[in-house]
Design an enzyme around this catalytic site. Sequence first.
Site, PDB file in Angstrom:
ATOM      1  N   VAL A  97      -5.671  -1.853  -0.181  1.00 26.77           N
ATOM      2  CA  VAL A  97      -6.840  -2.197   0.592  1.00 26.77           C
ATOM      3  C   VAL A  97      -5.490  -2.209   1.675  1.00 26.77           C
ATOM      4  O   VAL A  97      -4.649  -2.949   1.579  1.00 26.77           O
ATOM      5  CB  VAL A  97      -7.369  -3.644   0.901  1.00 26.77           C
ATOM      6  CG1 VAL A  97      -7.695  -4.372   1.649  1.00 26.77           C
ATOM      7  CG2 VAL A  97      -8.703  -3.235  -0.616  1.00 26.77           C
ATOM      8  N   CYS A  98      -6.052  -2.179   3.358  1.00 20.51           N
ATOM      9  CA  CYS A  98      -4.920  -3.056   4.162  1.00 20.51           C
ATOM     10  C   CYS A  98      -3.841  -1.775   4.356  1.00 20.51           C
ATOM     11  O   CYS A  98      -3.696  -0.675   3.452  1.00 20.51           O
ATOM     12  CB  CYS A  98      -4.755  -4.265   4.131  1.00 20.51           C
ATOM     13  SG  CYS A  98      -4.811  -4.614   5.843  1.00 20.51           S
ATOM     14  N   THR A  99      -2.458  -2.138   4.495  1.00 23.27           N
ATOM     15  CA  THR A  99      -0.729  -1.550   4.382  1.00 23.27           C
ATOM     16  C   THR A  99      -0.819  -1.255   2.835  1.00 23.27           C
ATOM     17  O   THR A  99      -0.187  -0.854   2.623  1.00 23.27           O
ATOM     18  CB  THR A  99      -0.093  -2.494   5.430  1.00 23.27           C
ATOM     19  OG1 THR A  99      -0.217  -3.663   5.046  1.00 23.27           O
ATOM     20  CG2 THR A  99      -0.396  -1.937   6.397  1.00 23.27           C
TER      21      THR A  99
END
Length: 261
Positions: A128-130
């Site tokens: 998730v995300c970075t």
Amino acid sequence: MAAAAAAAAAWPALAAGSDTPGLIPPDRSVRIAMLLFPGMTALDLVGPQTLLAGMAQDSLYLVAEQIGPVATDTGLALVATHSFETCPQALDVLFVPGGDGTPAQMRNPTLLAFLRERAARAMWLTGVCTGSLILGAAGLLRGYRATSHWCLRNAALPLLGAEPVAERVVFDRNRVTGAGVSAGLDLGLALAARLRGAEYARTAQLVAEYAPEPPFQAGTPAQAGPAAVRAADAILAPLVAGATEAARCPERGVSDAALPR
């Protein structure tokens, strides 16, 4: 070849010739390892963990280099229950969050080696995300479609061999990536449906009362407008600079032959 044989043995759907894992029987706990590291974003992990924990029972592992508290990027500490050494070898889900600590972990050879080793026998590789950039730095997104936080999706993913996709959740074979922070809730539900079926996921959504009605429509740069984008860019600038440089770093290189498929 050894990694492919191990995967085929662990994933019945793949053994039958599919490249996407099938449902896990309801009488078996889902084995989930979720990575912790200093400077991670708590919500990246806590959202999906909340939605997936019911199917894991006693087989959800919070994993860090060392067992114990790990400080997130807002100061909240999460507790690692397992180290890299004690994390089980065979996993159904290997999950990586993002956060301000992402650039350092993209350069962390111990963490990247752990991800590559466990990925060889994991059913789903998720971020998730970075967190998707950390998977990419381990060489695990080469040739895959993926997403990440909007501030780095197009800048960093191509440097890691991935095809950036501007979507909330992206599935490509057994890789699943989510956009920034709150997208972890969407990833958790989408993955729950792949693991246990759509009805299980609907029930989990209802139990969590996940029916978002945000007071502002400002969750994407297009919605937020120029002033909010400028303010967000200033906040995110150190992360963008650090992660982009780490994505270019030659030290992260690993031969394609050494990577699990």
